[in-house]
Scaffold this motif. Structure first.
Motif, PDB file in Angstrom:
ATOM      1  N   GLY A 163       0.659  -1.320   0.073  1.00 55.69           N
ATOM      2  CA  GLY A 163      -0.096  -0.017   0.103  1.00 55.69           C
ATOM      3  C   GLY A 163       0.838   1.423  -0.145  1.00 55.69           C
ATOM      4  N   GLY A 164       2.178   1.192   0.407  1.00 50.68           N
ATOM      5  CA  GLY A 164       2.762   2.617   0.557  1.00 50.68           C
ATOM      6  C   GLY A 164       1.918   3.513   1.620  1.00 50.68           C
ATOM      7  N   ARG A 165       1.948   4.705   0.744  1.00 52.16           N
ATOM      8  CA  ARG A 165       0.976   5.690   1.741  1.00 52.16           C
ATOM      9  C   ARG A 165      -0.500   5.223   1.897  1.00 52.16           C
ATOM     10  NH1 ARG A 165       4.971   9.029  -0.899  1.00 52.16           N
ATOM     11  NH2 ARG A 165       3.299   9.944  -2.622  1.00 52.16           N
ATOM     12  N   LEU A 166      -0.969   4.254   1.187  1.00 49.44           N
ATOM     13  CA  LEU A 166      -2.196   3.689   1.842  1.00 49.44           C
ATOM     14  C   LEU A 166      -2.178   3.002   3.280  1.00 49.44           C
ATOM     15  CD1 LEU A 166      -3.920   2.103  -1.433  1.00 49.44           C
ATOM     16  CD2 LEU A 166      -4.453   4.227  -0.692  1.00 49.44           C
ATOM     17  N   SER A 167      -1.202   3.592   3.818  1.00 47.21           N
ATOM     18  CA  SER A 167      -1.030   2.784   5.185  1.00 47.21           C
ATOM     19  C   SER A 167      -1.963   2.789   6.134  1.00 47.21           C
ATOM     20  CB  SER A 167       0.386   3.378   5.736  1.00 47.21           C
ATOM     21  OG  SER A 167       0.827   2.750   6.751  1.00 47.21           O
ATOM     22  N   SER A 168      -2.186   1.611   7.192  1.00 52.21           N
ATOM     23  CA  SER A 168      -3.064   1.876   8.097  1.00 52.21           C
ATOM     24  C   SER A 168      -2.130   1.394   9.269  1.00 52.21           C
ATOM     25  CB  SER A 168      -4.105   0.620   7.942  1.00 52.21           C
ATOM     26  OG  SER A 168      -4.765   0.854   6.772  1.00 52.21           O
ATOM     27  N   LYS A 169      -2.716   1.918  10.494  1.00 53.34           N
ATOM     28  CA  LYS A 169      -1.761   1.520  11.637  1.00 53.34           C
ATOM     29  C   LYS A 169      -2.886   1.285  12.933  1.00 53.34           C
ATOM     30  CE  LYS A 169       1.561   1.784  14.805  1.00 53.34           C
ATOM     31  NZ  LYS A 169       2.517   0.681  14.524  1.00 53.34           N
ATOM     32  N   LYS A 170      -2.409   0.144  13.602  1.00 53.75           N
ATOM     33  CA  LYS A 170      -3.006  -0.149  14.715  1.00 53.75           C
ATOM     34  C   LYS A 170      -2.033   0.133  16.044  1.00 53.75           C
ATOM     35  CE  LYS A 170      -6.408  -3.645  13.486  1.00 53.75           C
ATOM     36  NZ  LYS A 170      -7.099  -4.988  13.803  1.00 53.75           N
ATOM     37  N   SER A 171      -2.623   0.467  17.141  1.00 53.21           N
ATOM     38  CA  SER A 171      -1.727   0.895  18.345  1.00 53.21           C
ATOM     39  C   SER A 171      -2.937   0.570  19.459  1.00 53.21           C
ATOM     40  CB  SER A 171      -1.041   1.902  18.413  1.00 53.21           C
ATOM     41  OG  SER A 171      -0.201   2.199  19.629  1.00 53.21           O
ATOM     42  N   GLY A 172      -2.452   0.062  20.480  1.00 48.12           N
ATOM     43  CA  GLY A 172      -3.386  -0.222  21.557  1.00 48.12           C
ATOM     44  C   GLY A 172      -4.762  -0.692  21.022  1.00 48.12           C
ATOM     45  N   SER A 202      -6.143   8.183  24.724  1.00 49.88           N
ATOM     46  CA  SER A 202      -5.549   6.946  25.421  1.00 49.88           C
ATOM     47  C   SER A 202      -4.608   6.195  24.793  1.00 49.88           C
ATOM     48  CB  SER A 202      -6.932   5.903  25.813  1.00 49.88           C
ATOM     49  OG  SER A 202      -7.657   5.772  24.768  1.00 49.88           O
ATOM     50  N   ASP A 203      -4.552   6.513  23.241  1.00 45.28           N
ATOM     51  CA  ASP A 203      -3.638   5.702  22.364  1.00 45.28           C
ATOM     52  C   ASP A 203      -3.082   6.748  21.421  1.00 45.28           C
ATOM     53  OD1 ASP A 203      -4.190   2.885  23.098  1.00 45.28           O
ATOM     54  OD2 ASP A 203      -6.140   2.996  22.153  1.00 45.28           O
ATOM     55  N   ILE A 204      -1.926   6.766  21.455  1.00 44.52           N
ATOM     56  CA  ILE A 204      -0.893   7.765  20.736  1.00 44.52           C
ATOM     57  C   ILE A 204      -0.006   7.239  19.803  1.00 44.52           C
ATOM     58  CG2 ILE A 204       0.488  10.063  20.935  1.00 44.52           C
ATOM     59  CD1 ILE A 204      -0.744  10.486  23.707  1.00 44.52           C
ATOM     60  N   TRP A 205       0.206   7.736  18.675  1.00 50.15           N
ATOM     61  CA  TRP A 205       1.192   7.058  17.617  1.00 50.15           C
ATOM     62  C   TRP A 205       1.556   8.293  16.915  1.00 50.15           C
ATOM     63  CZ3 TRP A 205       3.794   2.791  17.612  1.00 50.15           C
ATOM     64  CH2 TRP A 205       4.715   2.502  16.697  1.00 50.15           C
TER      65      TRP A 205
END
Length: 329
Positions: A37-46, A269-272
């Motif tokens: 995806g490159g800049r189609l990026s997704s992120k999970k944190s907490g 509560s969640d920070i990235w």
């Protein structure tokens, strides 16, 4: 059967893949990341998740408008029915427009995963650090940072930011000058997740003052997790000035600007925090794709045309059309 290597699993490379596979080519895609995806990026944190890169797709051309409708019919993207606001300081006003915005389903990388299905092989977590062109056979071999070799390939497509493409080009390639002349601007992106919904009148806004350019309630998009999550993207000029600033300072300034923009001062509560080092071309060639015929080498990416998902798609299509000798899909 022509064997083709694509370095970089962003939208441009995956678009080229679509056309090339339809023309019977065998395509191997490499990416340094775990996914596509490159800049189609997704992120999970907490407990939270966000679309970390591109926030939506929109069309300026009939071709891409048609493509978006086809992806929507396939369930790969969905229409995001959002009314953007405009924020200047503490002034917040609804700024409705007639732009159709689409998002990948169930996250932005959902689209890239579908596009990737056409590849013969997808080799992840593999950073290609060296390329060798054999002028006798006209083929390429690639070496990763562990010393593993791949190939031979009849054609090489590089779909990375220009700064990452440059070390992979042959010293005698005429593309070196063009590529080294492109300056990419960074973008700091702050992701915030909250236990409870923010009492905020809007789901997305273009910010005209301070360090931020865009904020969006990620959970307002179709298919997303219901948990309250916001994406805060800094503007490129500010990001350039703060490119090497301490992360704690960048985060604090963006949190403060977010509180001013939304009028909400709730602790997340969640920070990235993520720095896109090569986010946007300050100047693009406008050529669609760059070709070095003597080395069976093609470069593509939104920096070759215009900085958007649509620009990447058009660039990838142009790259494939060069290789297949066609002018359209």
């Amino acid at each position: 059967m022509k064997k083709i290597a694509i370095i970089g699993a962003g939208v441009a490379g995956l678009t080229a893949l679509q056309t090339l596979s339809k023309h019977g080519c065998s395509v191997t895609v490499f990416d340094k990341s775990r996914g596509s995806g490159g800049r189609l990026s997704s992120k999970k944190s907490g407990a939270s998740s966000w679309d970390m890169g591109a926030q939506f797709m929109r069309a300026h051309t009939d071709e891409f408008r048609t493509q978006l409708k086809m992806w929507e019919a396939d369930g790969w993207v969905a229409h995001w029915d959002v009314t953007p606001w405009a924020i200047n300081g503490t002034q917040r006003t609804a700024s409705p427009d007639d732009i159709d915005r689409y998002v990948g389903m169930p996250r932005m990388t959902g689209l890239s995963r579908k596009l990737l299905e056409a590849a013969d092989d997808f080799i992840t977590q593999t950073r290609i650090v060296e390329t060798q062109f054999n002028s006798d056979s006209g083929t390429w071999s690639l070496t990763d940072e562990d010393g593993t070799e791949f190939g031979p390939f009849d054609e090489l497509i590089i779909n990375t930011p220009p700064q990452q493409a440059l070390p992979l080009l042959p010293a005698e390639s005429q593309l070196n000058e063009q590529v080294s002349g492109v300056h990419m601007l960074p973008c700091w992106t702050l992701l915030l997740g909250f236990e409870n919904s923010l009492e905020c009148a809007f789901d997305a806004a273009f910010v005209k003052s301070g360090p931020i350019s865009w904020i969006a309630r990620n959970n307002s998009k179709p298919g997303r997790d219901a948990r309250e999550a916001w994406v805060i993207q800094a503007n490129h000029e500010w990001s350039e000035r703060k490119k090497d600033a301490p992360r704690e300072q960048v985060q604090q300034e963006l949190e403060e600007a977010f509180a001013i923009a939304t009028g909400c001062t709730v602790a997340a509560s969640d920070i990235w925090l993520h720095r896109w080092l090569y986010s946007l071309p300050a100047n693009s060639s406008g050529l669609g794709a760059l070709r070095d015929e003597a080395h069976n080498l093609t470069l593509c990416g939104d920096w070759c045309l215009k900085p958007s998902i649509e620009g990447a798609w058009l660039s990838g299509r142009a790259a494939a059309n060069i290789l297949t000798g066609t002018h359209h899909d």
